[in-house]
Design a protein around this motif. Structure first.
Motif, PDB file in Angstrom:
ATOM      1  N   ALA A 103       1.324  -0.895  -0.171  1.00 18.23           N
ATOM      2  CA  ALA A 103      -0.311  -0.663   0.049  1.00 18.23           C
ATOM      3  C   ALA A 103       0.880   1.205   0.044  1.00 18.23           C
ATOM      4  N   PRO A 104       1.791   1.605  -1.248  1.00 21.54           N
ATOM      5  CA  PRO A 104       2.949   2.438  -1.025  1.00 21.54           C
ATOM      6  C   PRO A 104       2.045   4.131  -1.371  1.00 21.54           C
ATOM      7  N   ILE A 105       0.743   4.255  -1.345  1.00 19.87           N
ATOM      8  CA  ILE A 105       0.669   5.106  -2.209  1.00 19.87           C
ATOM      9  C   ILE A 105      -0.477   5.648  -0.424  1.00 19.87           C
ATOM     10  N   PHE A 106      -0.322   5.317   0.245  1.00 20.32           N
ATOM     11  CA  PHE A 106      -1.524   5.298   1.257  1.00 20.32           C
ATOM     12  C   PHE A 106       0.024   5.637   2.162  1.00 20.32           C
ATOM     13  N   ASN A 107       0.913   5.040   2.412  1.00 21.72           N
ATOM     14  CA  ASN A 107       1.902   5.981   3.338  1.00 21.72           C
ATOM     15  C   ASN A 107       2.544   6.900   2.513  1.00 21.72           C
ATOM     16  N   GLU A 108       2.687   6.935   1.573  1.00 24.39           N
ATOM     17  CA  GLU A 108       2.358   8.343   0.909  1.00 24.39           C
ATOM     18  C   GLU A 108       1.603   9.626   0.912  1.00 24.39           C
ATOM     19  N   THR A 109      -0.015   9.236   0.456  1.00 24.46           N
ATOM     20  CA  THR A 109      -0.507  10.072   1.646  1.00 24.46           C
ATOM     21  C   THR A 109      -0.374  10.703   2.601  1.00 24.46           C
ATOM     22  N   GLY A 110      -0.624   9.943   3.739  1.00 25.24           N
ATOM     23  CA  GLY A 110      -1.112  10.207   5.242  1.00 25.24           C
ATOM     24  C   GLY A 110       0.525  11.121   5.585  1.00 25.24           C
ATOM     25  N   TYR A 111       1.945  11.179   4.936  1.00 26.73           N
ATOM     26  CA  TYR A 111       2.920  11.863   5.072  1.00 26.73           C
ATOM     27  C   TYR A 111       2.442  13.500   4.550  1.00 26.73           C
ATOM     28  N   ALA A 112       2.442  12.661   3.301  1.00 23.41           N
ATOM     29  CA  ALA A 112       2.048  14.217   2.656  1.00 23.41           C
ATOM     30  C   ALA A 112       0.757  15.068   3.699  1.00 23.41           C
ATOM     31  N   LEU A 113      -0.335  14.157   3.962  1.00 23.25           N
ATOM     32  CA  LEU A 113      -0.914  15.206   4.485  1.00 23.25           C
ATOM     33  C   LEU A 113      -0.544  16.160   5.602  1.00 23.25           C
ATOM     34  N   GLU A 379      -7.518   6.009   5.978  1.00 24.80           N
ATOM     35  CA  GLU A 379      -8.294   4.430   5.402  1.00 24.80           C
ATOM     36  C   GLU A 379      -7.665   3.479   5.002  1.00 24.80           C
ATOM     37  N   ALA A 380      -6.557   2.940   5.256  1.00 25.98           N
ATOM     38  CA  ALA A 380      -5.734   2.542   4.151  1.00 25.98           C
ATOM     39  C   ALA A 380      -5.990   0.663   4.174  1.00 25.98           C
ATOM     40  N   PRO A 381      -5.498   0.063   3.335  1.00 24.56           N
ATOM     41  CA  PRO A 381      -6.191  -1.493   3.487  1.00 24.56           C
ATOM     42  C   PRO A 381      -6.225  -2.845   4.407  1.00 24.56           C
ATOM     43  N   ARG A 382      -5.888  -1.906   5.070  1.00 27.62           N
ATOM     44  CA  ARG A 382      -5.135  -3.002   6.404  1.00 27.62           C
ATOM     45  C   ARG A 382      -5.948  -2.564   7.598  1.00 27.62           C
ATOM     46  N   GLY A 383      -6.642  -1.272   7.804  1.00 29.06           N
ATOM     47  CA  GLY A 383      -7.247  -0.507   8.789  1.00 29.06           C
ATOM     48  C   GLY A 383      -6.033   1.552   8.801  1.00 29.06           C
ATOM     49  N   GLU A 384      -6.505   1.954  10.409  1.00 30.49           N
ATOM     50  CA  GLU A 384      -6.299   3.164   9.543  1.00 30.49           C
ATOM     51  C   GLU A 384      -4.992   3.224  10.428  1.00 30.49           C
ATOM     52  N   LEU A 385      -4.586   3.867   9.315  1.00 28.81           N
ATOM     53  CA  LEU A 385      -2.541   4.204   9.367  1.00 28.81           C
ATOM     54  C   LEU A 385      -2.138   6.146   9.576  1.00 28.81           C
ATOM     55  N   GLY A 386      -2.747   5.718  10.902  1.00 27.75           N
ATOM     56  CA  GLY A 386      -1.398   7.336  11.234  1.00 27.75           C
ATOM     57  C   GLY A 386      -0.549   7.562  11.141  1.00 27.75           C
ATOM     58  N   VAL A 387       0.105   8.934  11.029  1.00 29.59           N
ATOM     59  CA  VAL A 387       0.690   9.443  10.328  1.00 29.59           C
ATOM     60  C   VAL A 387       1.544  10.618  12.155  1.00 29.59           C
ATOM     61  N   HIS A 388       1.997  10.190  12.731  1.00 26.85           N
ATOM     62  CA  HIS A 388       2.515  11.722  13.681  1.00 26.85           C
ATOM     63  C   HIS A 388       3.931  12.147  13.266  1.00 26.85           C
ATOM     64  N   ARG A 399      11.422  14.306  14.174  1.00 27.42           N
ATOM     65  CA  ARG A 399       9.844  12.945  14.252  1.00 27.42           C
ATOM     66  C   ARG A 399       8.895  12.998  13.599  1.00 27.42           C
ATOM     67  N   VAL A 400       8.968  11.452  12.743  1.00 27.64           N
ATOM     68  CA  VAL A 400       7.713  11.316  11.806  1.00 27.64           C
ATOM     69  C   VAL A 400       7.314   9.663  12.498  1.00 27.64           C
ATOM     70  N   HIS A 401       6.351   9.380  13.377  1.00 31.28           N
ATOM     71  CA  HIS A 401       5.953   7.590  13.475  1.00 31.28           C
ATOM     72  C   HIS A 401       4.662   7.800  13.164  1.00 31.28           C
ATOM     73  N   TYR A 402       4.558   6.409  12.840  1.00 34.54           N
ATOM     74  CA  TYR A 402       3.404   6.118  11.728  1.00 34.54           C
ATOM     75  C   TYR A 402       2.592   4.831  12.528  1.00 34.54           C
ATOM     76  N   ARG A 403       1.253   5.236  13.060  1.00 41.11           N
ATOM     77  CA  ARG A 403       0.647   4.394  13.610  1.00 41.11           C
ATOM     78  C   ARG A 403       0.315   2.987  12.826  1.00 41.11           C
ATOM     79  N   GLU A 404       0.727   2.429  12.652  1.00 41.17           N
ATOM     80  CA  GLU A 404       0.268   1.433  11.061  1.00 41.17           C
ATOM     81  C   GLU A 404      -0.662  -0.043  11.799  1.00 41.17           C
ATOM     82  N   PRO A 405      -1.478   0.313  10.415  1.00 42.79           N
ATOM     83  CA  PRO A 405      -2.151  -1.105  11.420  1.00 42.79           C
ATOM     84  C   PRO A 405      -2.226  -2.306  11.140  1.00 42.79           C
ATOM     85  N   SER A 406      -0.947  -2.755  10.373  1.00 43.00           N
ATOM     86  CA  SER A 406      -0.196  -4.562  10.792  1.00 43.00           C
ATOM     87  C   SER A 406      -0.180  -3.886  12.001  1.00 43.00           C
TER      88      SER A 406
END
Length: 441
Positions: A103-113, A379-388, A399-406
């Motif tokens: 799900a690379p596009i979701f990782n990028e979009t969360g970061y960009a937002l 909303e990523a394919p596996r659930g809530e993908l959060g970017v702090h 600092r960049v930390h991801y709340r990764e649904p996996s």
């Protein structure tokens, strides 16, 4: 010799040598009396064809029944979040795209937002850029779910569906290659917009795909939905009700298969999702079967979203107008691959010394982001993908930390597996759809 529990060490002519052991493996085994308890402790993974990557499960078995299951993660740790701190804000896109590699596009979009929220430019993102983001994310959601169907079927014995799932995914990867130049790890969604526009050739191929996939989904259902072995391996297997999901922080299709229609595209919309027409599929059984039905339904809803996004694509810029933020890319494919077009380079070089200096500083140093911290969830394919994301006011993330649904969803595996058969660990674990690149990052 060292007395460390984890790694004995000794000095040799080649330097200091460490002998790494299994960590707490000895203490796990010592608590079991194999003669009286008739239990055995085994490893499933980290090198196992049915653990969706390098996931290690330590299982305590009594015959075929799982008495205790523990997930051991970290075998695919890449230090991506730490690496981002040593690159500028735009270069971060190149790292985060490699986290959840399905799900690379979701990782990028969360970061960009998140970066855009820190910059305070959310309202400046162009309509075409937002539409392209939705288009790319929904295509990516379809490709990710296709991999789930393919790999889960393979793990439960339906090899033919595995071949078909990857066949359809290949179509989407070809579309991504036309648009971004790459099949995976695109670094396409950037702070301020997207790297380049969608060519007409891609639109033609997307419309072909919109006609093709519904027929193929029907074929999947004809093969699986009334197949006795598939029903036996999925119904009432890996059950996790909505209470368990909420208690463990489980999101995405697993939560929706338990009956809660929680989807951030509806509840906390972003990128203009509130203006699109789509439904949030749910099921009530909370088992592997329900997750299968929810994911197939989500593919159909994503097809609706892709069609709406294609119809909405109006001519216009795909990057913010502010030249202090907009990455100066006019990409073209040359004899040595993709890069800035010669016309664009000539324009930069020929405008003025000031514009050349600005271009040089923006590319090498990057733009500054005001100090602060934000959290953005998508909303990523596996659930809530959060970017702090945290900024100290410099040109690089503090600092960049991801709340990764996996990572979060995997903690539900013991609740689903304990008390069931070892064969159901495969089905239940697969139904969580973990991607270890995202989990370990």
């Amino acid at each position: 010799m060292s007395t460390s529990n984890y790694a004995t060490e000794r000095d040799t002519t080649e330097g200091r040598v460490f002998t790494v052991t299994g960590g707490d493996w000895d203490s796990v085994v010592s608590g079991t009396d194999p003669i009286n308890d008739e239990r055995i402790v085994v490893n499933m993974g980290p090198q196992h064809p049915s653990t969706h990557g390098v996931l290690r499960l330590v299982l305590e078995l009594e015959g075929e029944t799982v008495r205790e299951a523990r997930a051991v993660v970290g075998y695919l740790h890449t230090g991506i979040e730490k690496n981002i701190e040593y690159r500028n804000w735009v270069q971060g896109s190149t790292f985060v795209t490699r986290m959840d590699y399905l799900a690379p596009i979701f990782n990028e979009t969360g970061y960009a937002l998140a970066v855009e929220k820190l910059l305070g430019i959310e309202e400046q993102i162009t309509e075409r850029a937002n539409t392209i983001r939705v288009l790319m994310m929904e295509l990516n959601r379809i490709s990710s779910h296709l991999v789930w169907v393919a790999t889960t079927c393979m793990e439960l014995g339906a090899i033919n569906v595995m071949l078909y799932g990857f066949r359809e995914r290949e179509y989407i990867l070809e579309i991504f290659e036309i648009i971004t130049g790459l099949r995976m790890n695109h670094a396409y969604v950037r702070p301020g917009g997207v790297a380049q526009d969608v060519p007409d050739e891609a639109i033609v191929k997307i419309r072909e795909f919109l006609k093709l996939l519904p027929k193929r989904l029907k074929e999947y259902e004809n093969m699986l939905s009334e197949q006795p072995i598939w029903l036996e391996r999925t119904k009432n297997v890996g059950v996790l009700d909505v209470t368990g999901c909420v208690a463990l922080g489980v999101t995405g299709p697993v939560l929706r298969s338990a009956g809660l229609a929680w989807d951030l595209r509806k509840t906390m919309p972003y990128c203009g999702y509130e203006t699109y027409e789509f439904d949030v599929p749910t099921h009530t059984d909370g088992d592997v079967w329900g997750r299968y039905l929810v994911r197939l339904a989500e593919i159909r809803e994503s097809l609706k979203l892709v069609e709406q996004a294609v119809d909405r694509l109006k001519p216009g810029p795909v990057m913010v107008a502010d030249k202090k933020i907009a990455w100066p890319a006019q990409l073209a494919i040359g004899v040595d691959g993709m890069g800035n077009s010669l016309e664009h380079v000539a324009k930069i070089m020929g405008q003025s010394m000031e514009s050349l200096i600005h271009h040089f500083k923006l590319v090498t140093e990057g733009f500054r982001v005001p100090p602060g911290q934000v959290y953005v969830g998508i909303e990523a394919p596996r659930g809530e993908l959060g970017v702090h994301a945290v900024s100290d006011g410099g040109t690089r993330p503090y600092r960049v930390h991801y709340r990764e649904p996996s990572f979060v969803n995997l903690q539900a595996l013991p609740a689903m597996a304990e008390g069931g058969l070892i064969a159901d660990v495969i089905a239940g674990g697969a139904s969580l759809d973990p991607v270890m690149g995202g989990c370990d990052r």
